[in-house]
Design a protein around this motif. Structure first.
Motif, PDB file in Angstrom:
ATOM      1  N   LEU A  54      -3.208   0.353  -7.328  1.00 37.07           N
ATOM      2  CA  LEU A  54      -4.438   1.031  -7.744  1.00 37.07           C
ATOM      3  C   LEU A  54      -4.514   1.122  -9.262  1.00 37.07           C
ATOM      4  O   LEU A  54      -5.550   0.834  -9.859  1.00 37.07           O
ATOM      5  CB  LEU A  54      -4.529   2.415  -7.112  1.00 37.07           C
ATOM      6  N   SER A  97      -1.351   8.067  -5.880  1.00 31.07           N
ATOM      7  CA  SER A  97      -1.660   6.856  -6.633  1.00 31.07           C
ATOM      8  C   SER A  97      -0.759   5.761  -6.108  1.00 31.07           C
ATOM      9  O   SER A  97       0.048   5.980  -5.217  1.00 31.07           O
ATOM     10  CB  SER A  97      -1.424   7.078  -8.130  1.00 31.07           C
ATOM     11  N   ARG A 147      -5.467  -2.213 -10.596  1.00 27.95           N
ATOM     12  CA  ARG A 147      -6.885  -2.521 -10.354  1.00 27.95           C
ATOM     13  C   ARG A 147      -7.768  -1.811 -11.374  1.00 27.95           C
ATOM     14  O   ARG A 147      -8.716  -2.384 -11.903  1.00 27.95           O
ATOM     15  CB  ARG A 147      -7.269  -2.127  -8.927  1.00 27.95           C
ATOM     16  N   ALA A 155     -13.115   0.541  -5.538  1.00 31.79           N
ATOM     17  CA  ALA A 155     -11.903   0.676  -4.735  1.00 31.79           C
ATOM     18  C   ALA A 155     -12.113   1.764  -3.699  1.00 31.79           C
ATOM     19  O   ALA A 155     -12.843   2.729  -3.929  1.00 31.79           O
ATOM     20  CB  ALA A 155     -10.709   1.036  -5.616  1.00 31.79           C
ATOM     21  N   ALA A 161     -13.925   5.001  -7.706  1.00 32.66           N
ATOM     22  CA  ALA A 161     -13.052   4.958  -6.533  1.00 32.66           C
ATOM     23  C   ALA A 161     -13.554   5.986  -5.533  1.00 32.66           C
ATOM     24  O   ALA A 161     -13.739   7.155  -5.875  1.00 32.66           O
ATOM     25  CB  ALA A 161     -11.613   5.272  -6.922  1.00 32.66           C
ATOM     26  N   LYS A 195      -8.890  -2.026  -0.909  1.00 28.44           N
ATOM     27  CA  LYS A 195      -8.349  -0.773  -0.381  1.00 28.44           C
ATOM     28  C   LYS A 195      -6.962  -0.500  -0.946  1.00 28.44           C
ATOM     29  O   LYS A 195      -6.157  -1.413  -1.071  1.00 28.44           O
ATOM     30  CB  LYS A 195      -8.293  -0.850   1.145  1.00 28.44           C
ATOM     31  N   PHE A 196      -6.710   0.778  -1.246  1.00 30.80           N
ATOM     32  CA  PHE A 196      -5.451   1.188  -1.834  1.00 30.80           C
ATOM     33  C   PHE A 196      -4.945   2.443  -1.135  1.00 30.80           C
ATOM     34  O   PHE A 196      -5.461   3.534  -1.360  1.00 30.80           O
ATOM     35  CB  PHE A 196      -5.617   1.448  -3.334  1.00 30.80           C
ATOM     36  N   VAL A 201      -9.787   4.420  -1.881  1.00 28.44           N
ATOM     37  CA  VAL A 201      -8.478   5.059  -1.917  1.00 28.44           C
ATOM     38  C   VAL A 201      -8.304   5.751  -0.570  1.00 28.44           C
ATOM     39  O   VAL A 201      -9.099   6.619  -0.201  1.00 28.44           O
ATOM     40  CB  VAL A 201      -8.383   6.058  -3.086  1.00 28.44           C
TER      41      VAL A 201
END
Length: 106
Positions: free
Chosen positions: A95, A91, A98, A56, A33, A82-83, A58
């Motif tokens: 996420l 968090s 994922r 990912a 991430a 995208k998170f 973040v």
């Protein structure tokens, strides 16, 4: 010099989190991430170098859409999930889901 010790620690651990982009020169993580702060004008060279490996993105609070950095391809950013995160938790259920999906594939 550090890699033998890091590898030894990894073999002893069930799970491990490493905060480093540069370690990607030596290891292929189960999940990578990239934590991005779109309000930061510069982009770390090590982060840019390995961004195409990210599972990912973040995103810190205040992230504009679309994400724009002159040295980063918008097409690359578009293809990575995208998170957004919000302090103090840093968090999100999406996420966590994922990560579980990706690690479950291994």
């Amino acid at each position: 010099l550090a890699m033998p010790r890091i590898r030894a620690e990894i073999t002893r651990a069930q799970n491990i989190i490493i905060e480093s982009n540069s370690i990607l020169r030596f290891l292929k993580p189960d999940f990578y991430a990239a934590v991005l702060d779109p309000q930061a004008i510069d982009f770390k060279k090590s982060a840019a170098r390995y961004l195409d490996r990210a599972d990912a993105l973040v995103l810190l609070p205040g992230s504009p859409a679309p994400l724009l950095w002159p040295e980063i391809s918008p097409m690359l950013l578009d293809r990575i999930p995208k998170f957004p995160i919000v302090p103090p938790i840093y968090s999100s259920p999406a996420l966590v889901n994922r990560i579980a999906q990706k690690i479950g594939q291994e």
